[in-house]
Design a protein around this motif. Sequence first.
Motif, PDB file in Angstrom:
ATOM      1  N   ASP A 143       0.808  -1.210   0.000  1.00  0.00           N
ATOM      2  CA  ASP A 143       0.000   0.000   0.000  1.00  0.00           C
ATOM      3  C   ASP A 143       0.849   1.271   0.000  1.00  0.00           C
ATOM      4  O   ASP A 143       0.347   2.353  -0.291  1.00  0.00           O
ATOM      5  CB  ASP A 143      -0.934   0.003   1.212  1.00  0.00           C
ATOM      6  N   ASP A 144       2.145   1.135   0.320  1.00  0.00           N
ATOM      7  CA  ASP A 144       3.037   2.296   0.315  1.00  0.00           C
ATOM      8  C   ASP A 144       3.674   2.530  -1.055  1.00  0.00           C
ATOM      9  O   ASP A 144       4.235   3.601  -1.301  1.00  0.00           O
ATOM     10  CB  ASP A 144       4.155   2.127   1.349  1.00  0.00           C
ATOM     11  N   ILE A 145       3.613   1.551  -1.936  1.00  0.00           N
ATOM     12  CA  ILE A 145       4.311   1.636  -3.223  1.00  0.00           C
ATOM     13  C   ILE A 145       3.428   2.329  -4.258  1.00  0.00           C
ATOM     14  O   ILE A 145       2.302   1.904  -4.513  1.00  0.00           O
ATOM     15  CB  ILE A 145       4.701   0.236  -3.729  1.00  0.00           C
ATOM     16  N   LEU A 146       3.929   3.407  -4.855  1.00  0.00           N
ATOM     17  CA  LEU A 146       3.229   4.076  -5.942  1.00  0.00           C
ATOM     18  C   LEU A 146       3.557   3.407  -7.278  1.00  0.00           C
ATOM     19  O   LEU A 146       2.681   2.993  -8.014  1.00  0.00           O
ATOM     20  CB  LEU A 146       3.619   5.553  -6.007  1.00  0.00           C
ATOM     21  N   ASN A 194       1.228   0.628  -9.154  1.00  0.00           N
ATOM     22  CA  ASN A 194       0.262   0.114  -8.196  1.00  0.00           C
ATOM     23  C   ASN A 194      -1.122   0.578  -8.658  1.00  0.00           C
ATOM     24  O   ASN A 194      -1.423   1.773  -8.638  1.00  0.00           O
ATOM     25  CB  ASN A 194       0.571   0.657  -6.797  1.00  0.00           C
ATOM     26  N   LEU A 195      -1.948  -0.358  -9.096  1.00  0.00           N
ATOM     27  CA  LEU A 195      -3.248  -0.017  -9.665  1.00  0.00           C
ATOM     28  C   LEU A 195      -4.141   0.714  -8.667  1.00  0.00           C
ATOM     29  O   LEU A 195      -4.980   1.534  -9.054  1.00  0.00           O
ATOM     30  CB  LEU A 195      -3.942  -1.281 -10.171  1.00  0.00           C
ATOM     31  N   ASN A 196      -3.967   0.405  -7.390  1.00  0.00           N
ATOM     32  CA  ASN A 196      -4.787   1.059  -6.371  1.00  0.00           C
ATOM     33  C   ASN A 196      -4.428   2.534  -6.187  1.00  0.00           C
ATOM     34  O   ASN A 196      -5.180   3.285  -5.547  1.00  0.00           O
ATOM     35  CB  ASN A 196      -4.636   0.338  -5.032  1.00  0.00           C
ATOM     36  N   LYS A 197      -3.278   2.941  -6.714  1.00  0.00           N
ATOM     37  CA  LYS A 197      -2.822   4.329  -6.552  1.00  0.00           C
ATOM     38  C   LYS A 197      -3.032   5.168  -7.808  1.00  0.00           C
ATOM     39  O   LYS A 197      -2.718   6.365  -7.815  1.00  0.00           O
ATOM     40  CB  LYS A 197      -1.332   4.339  -6.175  1.00  0.00           C
ATOM     41  N   VAL A 207      -0.299   9.398 -14.280  1.00  0.00           N
ATOM     42  CA  VAL A 207       0.274  10.585 -13.648  1.00  0.00           C
ATOM     43  C   VAL A 207       0.323  10.402 -12.135  1.00  0.00           C
ATOM     44  O   VAL A 207      -0.694  10.156 -11.479  1.00  0.00           O
ATOM     45  CB  VAL A 207      -0.554  11.842 -13.993  1.00  0.00           C
ATOM     46  N   PHE A 208       1.531  10.515 -11.596  1.00  0.00           N
ATOM     47  CA  PHE A 208       1.723  10.546 -10.143  1.00  0.00           C
ATOM     48  C   PHE A 208       2.377  11.895  -9.820  1.00  0.00           C
ATOM     49  O   PHE A 208       3.602  12.031  -9.911  1.00  0.00           O
ATOM     50  CB  PHE A 208       2.620   9.411  -9.668  1.00  0.00           C
TER      51      PHE A 208
END
Length: 232
Positions: A143-146, A194-197, A207-208
């Motif tokens: 959950d921490d990985i973008l 990470n698809l959740n991000k 885009v992050f």
Amino acid sequence: MKLKCIIVDDEPLAADLLKSYALQTPFFELIGTYNDAIDALPTINEQGIDVIFLDINMPKINGLEFSKTLPATIKVIFTTAYDQYAIEGFRVNALDYLLKPISYSDFLQAATRASDWFRREDSSSGDSIFIKSGYRVEKLEYDDILYIENQKDYVKFFLEGDKEPVSSLMNIQQLAERLPEQTFMRVHRSFIVNLNKVKTIERNTVVFGKVYIPVSDTYRDNFNKFVEKKFL
């Protein structure tokens, strides 16, 4: 699950014997046999090798020193005629240590140990991953990985918030095969997201913040299917 393995041994007879053993072991896929550790590097970096049967006394670089350069995801089984290296072998986290001449029974026992290790690793992966970064082993929560970026022989994990990125000597293809596909997707030969991000998509890029990650043609269909499922 078949494990990808290679054999690195400068003794032709010993290498041929190990090759015959690997070929008759159903849960192994033999990728190559090499008489020099340096010659094996391209295969290790490109093929996502799981297990290396590694001789110790070899030219250019001995097996003990070479093993210290390998990613933590690769398990090493030393094969040698000299038992004085056993303690040092286990100090570098070798999975097993086979003393020549090696019988198929000994080979199969070590191979089974490798298979059991990877099976436990897969079943216990949960929602985090342990990676080797320099001389440290770090636990990263999924959950921490973008996103993850391939950088030559390394991959870099970019994390959410103010956390510093973490680099590890690792093959991105092998990493992609181990990460849960319901959470992570490779969108480019150099990127896993990470698809959740994923919150913003702009012209075939993810885009992050200020980072724009391209979705290449190879992976576009799978990514588009993911996006379509999320449309109302």
